[in-house]
Write an enzyme that holds these catalytic residues in place. Structure first.
Site, short mmCIF file in Angstrom:
data_model
loop_
_atom_site.label_atom_id
_atom_site.label_comp_id
_atom_site.label_asym_id
_atom_site.label_seq_id
_atom_site.Cartn_x
_atom_site.Cartn_y
_atom_site.Cartn_z
N SER A 129 0.84 -1.19 0.00
CA SER A 129 0.00 0.00 0.00
C SER A 129 0.88 1.26 0.00
CB SER A 129 -0.96 -0.04 1.19
OG SER A 129 -1.88 1.02 1.17
N ASP B 78 -9.54 -4.04 -6.13
CA ASP B 78 -8.97 -2.91 -5.38
C ASP B 78 -9.34 -1.61 -6.07
OD1 ASP B 78 -7.43 -1.05 -4.02
OD2 ASP B 78 -5.58 -2.24 -4.09
N HIS C 178 -8.46 -3.86 -1.51
CA HIS C 178 -7.13 -3.37 -1.19
C HIS C 178 -6.51 -4.11 0.00
CE1 HIS C 178 -3.80 -0.58 -1.11
NE2 HIS C 178 -4.05 -0.27 0.15
#
Length: 371
Positions: A149, A317, A350
């Site tokens: 991330s 995502d 995500h």
């Protein structure tokens, strides 16, 4: 103003000021980190893990802190990141409230929390600070840098700004620049915090704390961390039992998904400092690996020199969509790396890398086994 430091965290006191990308220097800072495994005699088995916005350095259990870490299923003896082979270092991001110096830390010049006096923070500063930890541990060259991330952004910045310091890279649900949708979401999160009267231009305390703003910010985040497919399969349109509804609030919680978001937000709000959240969130919006290449993100990626790379993403995502990981893989390949893009079919959006170990684990293990 609070810091939240896991037991067993190790600290590096910065012995020299840290220059900040957007101006100024951080004086007398410290960085929190944890390690697993043993460095090899040849010094060629170290892996650096750079995290998302909110995690601490406690990625997995160890002798000094046996509590499970945020990536417990991925890291440890015999696991995909096998600490019987690898020496692993996880660094808490500069600007956080989990041990590294950030807005919640005491300013040595005033002995009061920095609050908004903390220098403007960039992802590049996070990367440079992690480099100080690598240097202090005597690691000349990392076998691999793994970034999740926001950590995927930090990892790319590290590789560009510290050439020759790593052989390989795994970018997991990361990005080479912030996209408008992600910027918009994070802007709303920051606005929710800043519009809470208790935020008080950053001068809150535990008795007068922007709880509503943090709750809203966290709810917005959690909604984007998972996918609509998972929300539907997990909660559907199931309503709360009557005894779980507030009779005196006609617009109160009614659905199970609302209750889940509320509980998740309440667990978070008093365990992460609001000013730190603002600083780290904004640093992601500012990030573009191509900034020094006339805004050419592909050129910035191609300037990175590593031997091998793997960019992993998830089709569901919406925060860091698949095209961003594909761009990373293509850009690193243009720079000469043996680079591979791996799209995974996970319903968990995500956050899949945290929970869908069945899909992510074999991919990460296979890449590392080949190093």
């Amino acid at each position: 103003m609070s810091e939240f430091i896991p037991p067993g965290t190790r600290f590096l006191a910065l012995d020299a000021p840290l220059p900040m990308k957007r101006g100024g220097r951080l004086q007398q800072g410290r960085l929190a980190y944890e390690t697993w495994g043993t460095p090899s005699a040849a010094g060629d088995n170290s892996i650096l893990i750079l995290t998302g916005l909110s995690p601490d350095a406690h990625a997995a259990a160890h002798a000094d802190n046996p509590a499970p870490g945020w990536w417990e299923a991925m890291l440890g003896p015999g696991k995909p990141i096998d600490t019987d082979r690898w020496h692993v270092v996880c660094v808490n991001s500069l600007g956080s409230c989990k041990g590294s110096t950030g807005p919640a830390s005491l300013d040595p010049e005033t002995a009061a929390p920095y609050r908004l006096r903390f220098p403007e923070l960039s992802v590049e500063d996070v990367a440079d600070a992690a480099g100080r930890v690598v240097d202090a541990l005597g690691i000349d060259r990392l076998a691999c840098v793994i970034g999740n991330s926001m950590g995927g952004m930090s990892a790319l910045a590290f590789l560009l700004r510290h050439p020759g310091r790593a052989r390989a890279h795994i970018n997991i649900s990361g990005a080479a620049r912030a996209l408008p949708f992600s910027i918009a979401i994070r802007s709303l999160q920051r606005e929710a915090i800043r519009l809470d009267p208790a935020w008080n231009d950053g001068a809150y305390d535990q008795a007068h704390y922007p709880e509503s703003g943090m709750r809203m910010a966290r709810k917005l985040g959690v909604i984007t961390y998972r996918s609509a497919l998972e929300w539907d399969g997990r909660f559907g349109r199931v309503r709360l039992d009557s005894d779980r509804r507030a009779d005196d609030d006609p617009f109160g919680l009614e659905f199970e998904v609302e209750s889940y978001l509320e509980a998740h937000a309440r667990r978070f709000v008093r365990n992460f400092d609001p000013n730190c959240y603002l600083y780290l969130s904004r640093s992601m919006d500012w990030f573009d690996i191509g900034e020094t290449f006339g805004g050419d993100t592909d050129a910035g990626l191609a300037a990175i020199r590593i031997e091998r790379a793997l960019a992993i993403g998830v089709g569901t995502d919406i925060l860091f969509p698949l095209q961003q990981q594909e761009q990373i893989a293509d850009g690193l390949r243009a720079g000469g790396a043996a680079s591979h893009f791996l799209p995974l079919d996970s319903p968990q959006g995500h956050d899949a890398f945290l929970v869908d170990i069945a899909r992510f684990g074999p991919a990460i293990r296979g890449f590392l086994d080949a190093l």
